[in-house]
Design a protein around this motif. Structure first.
Motif, PDB file in Angstrom:
ATOM      1  N   PRO A  12       1.071  -0.673  -0.157  1.00  0.00           N
ATOM      2  CA  PRO A  12      -0.055   0.185  -0.111  1.00  0.00           C
ATOM      3  C   PRO A  12       1.281   1.236  -0.500  1.00  0.00           C
ATOM      4  O   PRO A  12       1.875   1.294   0.124  1.00  0.00           O
ATOM      5  N   THR A  34      -9.317  -3.371  -7.034  1.00  0.00           N
ATOM      6  CA  THR A  34     -10.654  -4.355  -6.533  1.00  0.00           C
ATOM      7  C   THR A  34     -10.617  -3.300  -5.542  1.00  0.00           C
ATOM      8  O   THR A  34     -11.517  -3.000  -4.812  1.00  0.00           O
ATOM      9  N   LEU A  38     -13.866  -2.255  -4.381  1.00  0.00           N
ATOM     10  CA  LEU A  38     -14.682  -2.215  -3.458  1.00  0.00           C
ATOM     11  C   LEU A  38     -15.417  -1.138  -2.309  1.00  0.00           C
ATOM     12  O   LEU A  38     -16.425  -1.697  -2.239  1.00  0.00           O
ATOM     13  N   VAL A  67     -13.703 -10.864  -3.183  1.00  0.00           N
ATOM     14  CA  VAL A  67     -12.477 -10.444  -4.315  1.00  0.00           C
ATOM     15  C   VAL A  67     -12.550 -11.865  -5.168  1.00  0.00           C
ATOM     16  O   VAL A  67     -12.557 -10.354  -6.890  1.00  0.00           O
ATOM     17  N   ARG A  91      -3.774 -10.605  -4.640  1.00  0.00           N
ATOM     18  CA  ARG A  91      -2.726  -9.862  -3.143  1.00  0.00           C
ATOM     19  C   ARG A  91      -3.094 -11.334  -2.343  1.00  0.00           C
ATOM     20  O   ARG A  91      -2.202 -11.437  -1.298  1.00  0.00           O
ATOM     21  N   GLN A  95      -5.329 -15.890  -4.738  1.00  0.00           N
ATOM     22  CA  GLN A  95      -6.337 -15.454  -6.075  1.00  0.00           C
ATOM     23  C   GLN A  95      -5.627 -14.913  -6.997  1.00  0.00           C
ATOM     24  O   GLN A  95      -6.040 -15.437  -8.482  1.00  0.00           O
ATOM     25  N   ASP A 138      -9.549   4.346   5.934  1.00  0.00           N
ATOM     26  CA  ASP A 138      -8.566   3.300   6.093  1.00  0.00           C
ATOM     27  C   ASP A 138      -7.294   3.896   6.339  1.00  0.00           C
ATOM     28  O   ASP A 138      -6.507   2.521   6.731  1.00  0.00           O
TER      29      ASP A 138
END
Ligand code: ADP
Length: 190
Positions: A12, A34, A38, A67, A91, A95, A138
């Motif tokens: 991130p 995503t 989301l 996801v 992630r 996935q 977040d």
């Protein structure tokens, strides 16, 4: 450029979203984020949004099941035939396996995975700065630290996953947006 089914990987705050936007303009292929999808689901209070909201606010990963469903739906749309830039998916290794299967069933595969390498103090500083400008629920320090831990534990193993598939390109994510864009262009052979 021949490679146009791209994946951007990195912690991130490494600049995936910013660089994805540049790639969209340059190659005229859609960005598939995503995280953005989301957040839209949360804003629209859909069933998925309601399930994802608290998990995202904590800085944890939304379930693979949710996801993968979101990504599958998006990748099945016509506009991805010319290529795409995945940002924030996959992630987890599960996935990544699901993505391989999805692409295989569509008769394609990933051309390149670009990892943006960025050191932790720098990404923490960037995310704290973003927290002051935008109001993402977040982007507070506790959640940022949690997201970085989740990245190290669950997402970083994908670097080896894609290295083993011979599609990995590691790019230094430190420096200006233009500098990083140029390095990505070089890594993609553009
Ligand atoms: P960042 O890269 O800055 O953490 P994103 O916008 O990519 O932000 O993602 C925000 C949040 O959305 C993540 O912390 C996670 O909760 C959720 N999320 C996004 N993509 C995925 C994914 N592929 N798997 C699980 N959760 C995801």
């Amino acid at each position: 450029m021949t490679a146009c089914r791209l994946l951007l990987l990195g912690p991130p705050g490494a600049g995936k979203g910013t660089q994805a936007e540049r790639l969209v303009k340059k190659h005229r292929i859609p960005q598939i984020s995503t995280g953005d999808m989301l957040r839209e689901a949360v804003a629209a209070q859909t069933e998925i949004g309601l399930r994802a909201q608290s998990v995202m606010d904590r800085g944890d990963l939304v379930s693979d099941e949710i996801v993968i469903g979101v990504a599958r739906e998006r990748l099945s749309r016509e506009d991805t035939r010319v290529g795409f830039i995945l940002d924030g998916f996959p992630r987890t290794v599960d996935q990544a396996r699901a993505l391989d299967e999805m692409l295989e069933s569509l008769g394609s595969k990933l051309d390149r995975c670009v990892v943006l390498v960025a050191d932790e103090p720098a990404v923490i500083a960037r995310l704290l700065n973003r927290a002051e400008i935008e109001s993402r629920s977040d982007d507070n320090e506790a959640t940022i630290r949690r997201r970085l831990r989740v990245y190290r534990e669950q997402t970083e193993p994908l670097v080896e996953y894609y290295r083993a598939r011979d599609v990995l390109a590691e790019v230094d994510g430190m420096g200006t947006i233009d500098e990083v864009e140029k390095r990505i262009g070089e890594a993609l052979g553009a």
